[in-house]
Design a protein around this motif. Structure first.
Motif, PDB file in Angstrom:
ATOM      1  N   PHE A  91       7.948 -22.360  -0.618  1.00 14.66           N
ATOM      2  CA  PHE A  91       6.873 -21.459  -1.036  1.00 14.66           C
ATOM      3  C   PHE A  91       7.337 -20.531  -2.143  1.00 14.66           C
ATOM      4  O   PHE A  91       8.528 -20.327  -2.344  1.00 14.66           O
ATOM      5  CB  PHE A  91       6.321 -20.651   0.147  1.00 14.66           C
ATOM      6  N   GLN A  94       3.885 -14.174  -5.083  1.00 14.72           N
ATOM      7  CA  GLN A  94       3.502 -13.379  -6.244  1.00 14.72           C
ATOM      8  C   GLN A  94       2.868 -12.088  -5.765  1.00 14.72           C
ATOM      9  O   GLN A  94       2.109 -12.088  -4.793  1.00 14.72           O
ATOM     10  CB  GLN A  94       2.492 -14.132  -7.102  1.00 14.72           C
ATOM     11  N   GLU A 106       0.509 -12.879  -2.620  1.00 13.54           N
ATOM     12  CA  GLU A 106      -0.062 -14.215  -2.506  1.00 13.54           C
ATOM     13  C   GLU A 106       1.100 -15.186  -2.341  1.00 13.54           C
ATOM     14  O   GLU A 106       2.045 -15.173  -3.118  1.00 13.54           O
ATOM     15  CB  GLU A 106      -0.859 -14.553  -3.761  1.00 13.54           C
ATOM     16  N   LEU A 108       2.078 -19.171  -2.077  1.00 16.71           N
ATOM     17  CA  LEU A 108       1.655 -20.553  -2.294  1.00 16.71           C
ATOM     18  C   LEU A 108       2.688 -21.471  -1.666  1.00 16.71           C
ATOM     19  O   LEU A 108       3.869 -21.439  -2.036  1.00 16.71           O
ATOM     20  CB  LEU A 108       1.532 -20.862  -3.782  1.00 16.71           C
ATOM     21  N   THR A 110       4.281 -25.010  -1.172  1.00 19.75           N
ATOM     22  CA  THR A 110       4.347 -26.254  -1.942  1.00 19.75           C
ATOM     23  C   THR A 110       4.003 -27.425  -1.050  1.00 19.75           C
ATOM     24  O   THR A 110       4.220 -27.405   0.155  1.00 19.75           O
ATOM     25  CB  THR A 110       5.741 -26.467  -2.548  1.00 19.75           C
ATOM     26  N   GLU A 117      -3.871 -30.064  -2.443  1.00 17.13           N
ATOM     27  CA  GLU A 117      -4.032 -28.662  -2.792  1.00 17.13           C
ATOM     28  C   GLU A 117      -2.966 -27.849  -2.076  1.00 17.13           C
ATOM     29  O   GLU A 117      -2.646 -28.126  -0.923  1.00 17.13           O
ATOM     30  CB  GLU A 117      -5.417 -28.180  -2.340  1.00 17.13           C
ATOM     31  N   LYS A 118      -2.434 -26.852  -2.732  1.00 24.46           N
ATOM     32  CA  LYS A 118      -1.431 -26.005  -2.101  1.00 24.46           C
ATOM     33  C   LYS A 118      -2.110 -25.051  -1.128  1.00 24.46           C
ATOM     34  O   LYS A 118      -3.196 -24.549  -1.399  1.00 24.46           O
ATOM     35  CB  LYS A 118      -0.678 -25.199  -3.153  1.00 24.46           C
ATOM     36  N   GLN A 119      -1.442 -24.800   0.005  1.00 19.75           N
ATOM     37  CA  GLN A 119      -1.934 -23.796   0.934  1.00 19.75           C
ATOM     38  C   GLN A 119      -1.684 -22.427   0.325  1.00 19.75           C
ATOM     39  O   GLN A 119      -0.627 -22.183  -0.258  1.00 19.75           O
ATOM     40  CB  GLN A 119      -1.204 -23.883   2.266  1.00 19.75           C
ATOM     41  N   LYS A 120      -2.644 -21.533   0.494  1.00 23.25           N
ATOM     42  CA  LYS A 120      -2.504 -20.190  -0.055  1.00 23.25           C
ATOM     43  C   LYS A 120      -2.699 -19.172   1.056  1.00 23.25           C
ATOM     44  O   LYS A 120      -3.688 -19.225   1.786  1.00 23.25           O
ATOM     45  CB  LYS A 120      -3.516 -19.966  -1.172  1.00 23.25           C
ATOM     46  N   ILE A 122      -2.557 -14.902   1.943  1.00 21.78           N
ATOM     47  CA  ILE A 122      -2.602 -13.549   1.390  1.00 21.78           C
ATOM     48  C   ILE A 122      -2.026 -12.610   2.445  1.00 21.78           C
ATOM     49  O   ILE A 122      -2.450 -12.646   3.604  1.00 21.78           O
ATOM     50  CB  ILE A 122      -4.050 -13.118   1.037  1.00 21.78           C
ATOM     51  N   MET A 136      -5.245 -16.761   5.776  1.00 17.69           N
ATOM     52  CA  MET A 136      -5.368 -18.037   5.083  1.00 17.69           C
ATOM     53  C   MET A 136      -6.862 -18.283   4.983  1.00 17.69           C
ATOM     54  O   MET A 136      -7.522 -18.555   5.992  1.00 17.69           O
ATOM     55  CB  MET A 136      -4.680 -19.184   5.827  1.00 17.69           C
TER      56      MET A 136
END
Length: 184
Positions: A91, A94, A106, A108, A110, A117-120, A122, A136
């Motif tokens: 991961f 940011q 945030e 991300l 990998t 799609e990457k899991q994101k 917060i 999530m």
């Protein structure tokens, strides 16, 4: 024969208790216990005087490395085991907002397959107050709070609780939380 009170597939949140157990000039370490007092994880935090780099390693109870998070100029990056190799990247973190009382990061995660799609995630809260909520999408993944005691106005920042909700990767969430607190 009576049916069980709780279904076997019913999952409940897991509580972890973080306790600082060693503080040194180059970092501090935490032990992570379950709600019954069993040691589950160790967190080793180190900083190097020759560079602004901080390294945090999440180990299991048998001292096997699970995830190493490294603070570089552009932010935190998490790797498998003790590795810092690009192919072991798990991961990246940011900063979205940062202050003493409100921080938002945030994360991300990998993906093995580059088409996915990457899991994101917060992370929102206050590192100073040892409080954080991990989201999530619209759902809450985990929440960290200090351990309060009744009739006590001052509480220790050396102990706090993480409640992790079912269906999540526990070591990954623990590593993300440590990056939120800055490895301290």
């Amino acid at each position: 024969m009576a049916e069980p009170i709780f279904p076997a597939t019913w999952e409940i949140p897991t509580d972890y208790i973080f306790r600082k157990y060693r503080v040194g000039l180059k970092g501090s370490d935490f032990k992570v216990f379950d709600a019954y007092g069993n040691l589950l994880y160790l967190i080793q935090c180190r900083s190097f005087s020759s560079s602004p780099r901080r390294v945090v390693t999440l180990l299991d109870a048998a001292d096997s490395p699970l995830i190493t998070a490294v603070h570089l100029d552009e932010g935190w990056q998490g790797f498998k085991g003790y590795s810092w190799e690009p192919n072991d990247l798990l991961f990246t973190v940011q900063k979205l907002a940062y202050s003493t009382f409100k921080t938002e990061l945030e994360v991300l995660v990998t993906s093995e397959n580059l088409r996915d799609e990457k899991q994101k995630f917060i992370l929102k809260g206050s590192p100073f107050q040892r409080s954080c909520t991990i989201y999530m999408g619209d759902s809450i993944v985990a929440q960290a709070n200090p351990l309060y005691k009744l009739k006590k106005f001052i509480y220790s920042r050396n102990k706090f609780r993480l409640t992790l909700y079912p269906g999540n990767d526990h070591p990954l969430v623990l590593a993300m939380l440590v990056t939120f607190f800055g490895g301290n």
